[in-house]
Design a protein around this motif. Structure first.
Motif, short mmCIF file in Angstrom:
data_model
loop_
_atom_site.label_atom_id
_atom_site.label_comp_id
_atom_site.label_asym_id
_atom_site.label_seq_id
_atom_site.Cartn_x
_atom_site.Cartn_y
_atom_site.Cartn_z
N ALA A 259 0.83 -1.21 0.00
CA ALA A 259 0.00 0.00 0.00
C ALA A 259 0.86 1.26 0.00
CB ALA A 259 -0.93 -0.01 1.21
N THR B 70 -6.28 10.33 2.99
CA THR B 70 -6.91 9.22 2.26
C THR B 70 -6.12 7.94 2.48
OG1 THR B 70 -7.78 10.72 0.59
CG2 THR B 70 -7.62 8.40 -0.02
N TRP B 71 -4.79 8.03 2.47
CA TRP B 71 -3.96 6.84 2.68
C TRP B 71 -4.14 6.29 4.09
CZ3 TRP B 71 0.15 5.73 6.00
CH2 TRP B 71 0.84 4.55 5.72
N GLN C 253 -7.26 4.39 4.19
CA GLN C 253 -7.06 3.11 3.50
C GLN C 253 -6.38 2.11 4.43
OE1 GLN C 253 -3.89 2.77 0.51
NE2 GLN C 253 -5.41 1.89 -0.87
N ARG D 124 -8.84 0.73 6.87
CA ARG D 124 -9.77 -0.22 6.25
C ARG D 124 -9.08 -1.57 6.02
NH1 ARG D 124 -11.01 4.28 3.07
NH2 ARG D 124 -9.93 3.37 1.28
N ALA E 29 -2.93 -2.93 -3.06
CA ALA E 29 -3.96 -2.18 -2.33
C ALA E 29 -5.22 -1.98 -3.15
CB ALA E 29 -3.40 -0.82 -1.91
N GLU F 37 -9.98 -4.22 -0.85
CA GLU F 37 -11.38 -4.21 -0.43
C GLU F 37 -12.21 -5.22 -1.21
OE1 GLU F 37 -13.21 -0.44 0.61
OE2 GLU F 37 -11.27 0.54 0.34
#
Length: 269
Positions: A11, A19-20, A23, A26, A253, A257
């Motif tokens: 990632a 934002t990173w 991420q 998550r 990355a 999700e």
């Protein structure tokens, strides 16, 4: 020995920092075990400070995927890795290899000497030896080695805790299964599977999108690709553990999700 599954995500910081960070959270919430950073100067922030931030933001393990040995003197990654092990209370893994394809051009661009593959491999050994000296008797920083040729595999048999085989575009499942079988006949360590392609999506920091063709990988029955359906991917990952011994799966990355249901079903089993 059947090892439980764990899953890592490469990632890099490709967005704004907020934002990173979201991420990374998550990724942790989805059940992944490890957040990993590539070692590509000038493409992104340096791996170690970025991983330190991730370790503060989440309870993930963190690691380099992977240090390129010719980019630094051996003492430097050893010191960084030991320091990260101390500061994360044992959540750091040092991934190391001799460099991505094209490392010679990268070294020239950076004004650094272009050393031979044998010398780069010797630097990997020296780095691990220095790390073990720094760790001492009370700490063991796990070492992940990316290997291909016989000398690299022999070194990994001596010093690595986890091994990933560098795959070439034309490698079939049988090619990598043979490498894994021969390696595990010498030493039974955790095997990590580097999967740069999910469906038709190529992770840019894990493979060259220009030179990676999903259709050709599927045709070759390559281990570098997984289906983008989580249930089908889970079935395939279980097959790869059963037939080859892979238990640590590293993804990009961009698909983390999408394949989170697979991770939720398999992590720790």
């Amino acid at each position: 020995m059947t090892r439980p599954f764990r899953f890592g995500v490469v990632a890099p910081v490709l967005t704004d920092l907020s934002t990173w960070r979201d991420q990374a959270r998550r990724i942790a919430d989805a059940g992944y075990s490890t957040l990993l950073m590539p070692d590509v100067p000038q493409w992104q922030p340096s791996p170690v400070p970025t991983l330190a931030m991730a370790a503060v933001e989440t309870d993930l393990r963190v690691g380099t995927w992977v240090y390129a040995s010719p980019l630094r003197p051996a003492w430097m990654p050893a010191w960084e890795a030991h320091s990260m092990s101390v500061l994360t209370e044992g959540r750091f893994e040092m991934g190391i290899g001799t460099g991505r394809p094209g490392i010679e051009d990268e070294l020239r661009e950076l004004g650094m000497p272009v050393t031979s593959p044998r010398d780069r491999l010797a630097q990997v050994r020296e780095t691990v030896e220095r790390l073990r000296d720094l760790d001492g008797a009370d700490l063991h920083t796990p070492v992940v080695m990316a290997v291909r040729g016989p000398r690299a595999r022999a070194l990994a048999g001596d010093v690595a805790d986890t091994v990933t085989f560098a795959m070439l575009p034309g490698d079939t499942r049988a090619d990598i299964e043979r490498l894994a079988r021969d390696f595990r006949a010498v030493r039974d360590v955790e095997l990590a599977l580097h999967v740069p392609v999910v469906g038709d999506d190529v992770a840019p920091f894990m493979a060259s999108p220009r030179d990676t063709h999903p259709a050709e990988l599927r045709e070759a029955d390559s281990l570098a690709i997984l289906p983008d359906d989580p249930a089908a991917a889970a079935e395939e990952i279980q097959r790869r553990r059963e037939e080859i011994g892979y238990s640590y799966v590293v993804l990009g990355a961009g698909c983390a999700e999408r394949l989170a249901p697979m991770v939720a079903a398999l992590a720790g089993t």
